[in-house]
Scaffold this motif. Structure first.
Motif, PDB file in Angstrom:
ATOM      1  N   GLY A  80       0.836  -1.192   0.000  1.00 32.32           N
ATOM      2  CA  GLY A  80       0.000   0.000   0.000  1.00 32.32           C
ATOM      3  C   GLY A  80       0.868   1.237   0.000  1.00 32.32           C
ATOM      4  O   GLY A  80       2.060   1.171  -0.308  1.00 32.32           O
ATOM      5  N   TYR A  81       0.264   2.352   0.364  1.00 30.15           N
ATOM      6  CA  TYR A  81       0.996   3.617   0.425  1.00 30.15           C
ATOM      7  C   TYR A  81       1.425   3.932   1.851  1.00 30.15           C
ATOM      8  O   TYR A  81       0.694   3.672   2.805  1.00 30.15           O
ATOM      9  N   VAL A  82       2.612   4.518   1.969  1.00 29.92           N
ATOM     10  CA  VAL A  82       3.123   5.028   3.229  1.00 29.92           C
ATOM     11  C   VAL A  82       3.574   6.469   2.967  1.00 29.92           C
ATOM     12  O   VAL A  82       4.213   6.742   1.950  1.00 29.92           O
ATOM     13  N   LEU A  83       3.211   7.378   3.864  1.00 29.24           N
ATOM     14  CA  LEU A  83       3.725   8.741   3.774  1.00 29.24           C
ATOM     15  C   LEU A  83       5.173   8.721   4.214  1.00 29.24           C
ATOM     16  O   LEU A  83       5.496   8.181   5.282  1.00 29.24           O
ATOM     17  N   VAL A  84       6.050   9.265   3.377  1.00 32.28           N
ATOM     18  CA  VAL A  84       7.497   9.204   3.626  1.00 32.28           C
ATOM     19  C   VAL A  84       8.054  10.610   3.758  1.00 32.28           C
ATOM     20  O   VAL A  84       7.724  11.499   2.959  1.00 32.28           O
ATOM     21  N   LEU A  85       8.911  10.796   4.733  1.00 33.37           N
ATOM     22  CA  LEU A  85       9.736  11.984   4.841  1.00 33.37           C
ATOM     23  C   LEU A  85      11.053  11.624   4.142  1.00 33.37           C
ATOM     24  O   LEU A  85      11.862  10.881   4.689  1.00 33.37           O
ATOM     25  N   VAL A  86      11.202  12.086   2.891  1.00 34.01           N
ATOM     26  CA  VAL A  86      12.353  11.715   2.083  1.00 34.01           C
ATOM     27  C   VAL A  86      13.608  12.410   2.589  1.00 34.01           C
ATOM     28  O   VAL A  86      13.624  13.626   2.753  1.00 34.01           O
TER      29      VAL A  86
END
Length: 150
Positions: A141-147
């Motif tokens: 699925g989707y994960v919010l990432v702090l790149v």
């Protein structure tokens, strides 16, 4: 851009640069990309775990448009796909390698274009794409990432 954007879009909080990407017709927003050693200046879909050539994430997943774009048209620093190099955006993730929780370090996985939770810290140096800001307990699925490339 040529990414497949759908529906209403919100402006994101990521900084992108346009890149040319190998197999562009297979690219989806949220995919993690790596440097393509066979094509200078280009990227390709990540398909190995702990890949130290990790470069960024294709912006535009989960209804969020790229935030700010930097480019230099007509040079090798130009391209067609917005790739996030820093900021917050959604990435495709695979929790089959371990449940992902906020704060977990993320790296490339063997699932093409997906991130996974870092579990082997001895292999993680240079292969970290960022930190998870949301959870994914199982599956894909989707994960919010702090790149934050490391």
């Amino acid at each position: 851009t040529r990414c497949r954007y759908q529906g209403k879009r919100q402006r994101g909080a990521d900084l992108v640069e346009p890149f040319n990407v190998q197999d562009e017709d297979r690219i989806e927003p949220g995919m993690v990309l790596v440097i393509d050693p066979e094509n200078p200046g280009k990227l390709r879909i990540a398909d190995d775990d702990y890949d130290r050539t990790v470069a960024g994430i294709v912006s535009g997943a989960n209804g969020i448009s790229p935030g700010l774009s930097m480019s230099h048209q007509g040079t090798q620093a130009d391209g067609t796909l917005p790739v996030a190099l820093t900021g917050r955006l959604f990435a495709l993730a695979d929790a089959d390698y371990g449940a992902i929780q906020p704060g977990d370090l993320l790296t490339t996985s063997r699932t093409p274009g997906h991130v996974m939770k870092v579990t082997d810290y001895s292999r993680a140096h240079g292969s970290i794409i960022g930190k998870a800001m949301t959870a994914l307990d199982e599956g894909r699925g989707y994960v919010l990432v702090l790149v934050s490339l490391q």
